[in-house]
Design a protein around this motif. Sequence first.
Motif, short mmCIF file in Angstrom:
data_model
loop_
_atom_site.label_atom_id
_atom_site.label_comp_id
_atom_site.label_asym_id
_atom_site.label_seq_id
_atom_site.Cartn_x
_atom_site.Cartn_y
_atom_site.Cartn_z
N ILE A 107 0.84 -1.20 0.00
CA ILE A 107 0.00 0.00 0.00
C ILE A 107 0.88 1.25 0.00
CG2 ILE A 107 -1.87 -1.19 1.23
CD1 ILE A 107 -1.05 0.38 3.73
N PHE A 108 0.26 2.38 -0.33
CA PHE A 108 0.93 3.68 -0.29
C PHE A 108 0.31 4.49 0.84
CE2 PHE A 108 1.10 2.07 -4.57
CZ PHE A 108 2.40 2.33 -4.98
N LEU A 109 1.16 5.09 1.65
CA LEU A 109 0.65 5.84 2.81
C LEU A 109 0.59 7.34 2.50
CD1 LEU A 109 -0.29 5.59 5.75
CD2 LEU A 109 2.06 6.11 6.44
N SER A 110 -0.61 7.89 2.63
CA SER A 110 -0.80 9.34 2.47
C SER A 110 -0.50 10.04 3.79
CB SER A 110 -2.23 9.64 2.03
OG SER A 110 -2.51 9.06 0.77
N PRO A 111 0.02 11.26 3.73
CA PRO A 111 0.33 11.98 4.97
C PRO A 111 -0.93 12.54 5.63
CG PRO A 111 0.83 13.35 3.08
CD PRO A 111 0.43 12.01 2.53
N VAL A 112 -0.92 12.61 6.95
CA VAL A 112 -1.98 13.26 7.72
C VAL A 112 -1.33 14.17 8.75
CG1 VAL A 112 -3.64 11.39 7.39
CG2 VAL A 112 -2.12 11.35 9.36
N ASN A 113 -2.06 15.19 9.16
CA ASN A 113 -1.53 16.09 10.18
C ASN A 113 -1.57 15.48 11.58
OD1 ASN A 113 -1.02 18.16 8.29
ND2 ASN A 113 -3.16 18.86 8.40
N ASN A 114 -2.67 14.76 11.85
CA ASN A 114 -2.82 14.14 13.16
C ASN A 114 -3.37 12.72 13.00
OD1 ASN A 114 -2.25 16.55 14.92
ND2 ASN A 114 -4.04 17.34 13.82
N LYS A 115 -2.92 11.82 13.87
CA LYS A 115 -3.41 10.45 13.82
C LYS A 115 -4.90 10.43 14.11
CE LYS A 115 -2.97 7.56 17.20
NZ LYS A 115 -2.47 6.62 18.21
N PRO A 116 -5.70 9.83 13.24
CA PRO A 116 -7.16 9.78 13.48
C PRO A 116 -7.49 8.93 14.70
CG PRO A 116 -6.55 8.43 11.59
CD PRO A 116 -5.33 9.19 11.97
N GLU A 117 -8.38 9.43 15.52
CA GLU A 117 -8.80 8.71 16.72
C GLU A 117 -9.93 7.76 16.36
OE1 GLU A 117 -7.18 8.87 19.52
OE2 GLU A 117 -5.81 10.38 18.70
N ILE A 118 -9.54 6.62 15.86
CA ILE A 118 -10.51 5.62 15.41
C ILE A 118 -10.12 4.26 15.97
CG2 ILE A 118 -11.35 4.36 13.38
CD1 ILE A 118 -11.14 6.92 11.80
N SER A 119 -11.08 3.57 16.54
CA SER A 119 -10.81 2.25 17.12
C SER A 119 -11.66 1.15 16.50
CB SER A 119 -11.06 2.28 18.64
OG SER A 119 -12.39 2.68 18.90
N SER A 120 -12.60 1.52 15.64
CA SER A 120 -13.44 0.54 14.97
C SER A 120 -13.92 1.11 13.64
CB SER A 120 -14.64 0.16 15.82
OG SER A 120 -15.55 1.24 15.91
N PHE A 121 -14.44 0.25 12.79
CA PHE A 121 -14.91 0.70 11.49
C PHE A 121 -16.16 1.57 11.59
CE2 PHE A 121 -11.87 -2.24 9.92
CZ PHE A 121 -11.58 -1.84 8.63
#
Length: 266
Positions: A107-121
């Motif tokens: 996969i290719f990783l796109s940059p983000v400013n902050n890590k998304p706070e996600i724990s489930s779909f």
Amino acid sequence: MRVRLIKNSFSGRNLKLALTSVIGNFLNLQTFFILTAFAIAVSWIPDGLGLLFNIWFGNEKLPYIQIVGGFILLVALFIVGNYFLKKNYPKIEIYSEEAPKKENLIIFLSPVNNKPEISSFEDFKKVKTPWQMPAVAVKHHLPKLKNLFVILSNKSKNNFEDFKEFLNSLFPDSNINIYPVGYDKDIDFENMEDLKDIIEEVYETIKKKGKKKERETIIDITGGQKLVSIVGAVQTLIEGRAFQYVSTTDYSVKSFDLRYYEEQND
């Protein structure tokens, strides 16, 4: 139907094949004598034909016969060559299906400013992030997926550890080996050469583990920029490779195998 392998460097490969076909892999004494005999034979044939025509038609008519005959021969060669080129011109065919589960995913990783706070779909319904599609791609190949190769750009290499934690939070029970690709490089996702080289580097790493491992690999072109998708797809023209795409509407994962082929009548 015969599937024909398409290499990345057409001119370089064709030149190598042409030279190899004439002089072999090594220019030794045996090859030198073969080349010398070939050159003599090639020069004797037109000289012999010229003398033969001279005997038949004489010196006065020979130049006209050579010009007219040569022109007719060139036209005939052009017509015949053009016919066979069109008849045998390689065509492209696209095989599409639901992506089969693979052991290796690129996969290719796109940059983000902050890590998304996600724990489930379920959280994806509330939070939109460029890392959603890579997560869907990973989920599709579980539990078979063993190795995830994450290609990093010069803008996303600092996001790798966060992305790793992001995946671990989504798939706590999985046992995936996550490898960063490009930490020690300056990969520009808008540079075709950078993309081509890094993709080949990953495939070479996998290929060293065996041909079966290479066939157990698929590359996801959903993430990143449009150029990433184009180069990723083109690199799978090599026989045995395929790419996948995650639908942005229903999140289904489809694989595509692009093949050049020539139809031959038996």
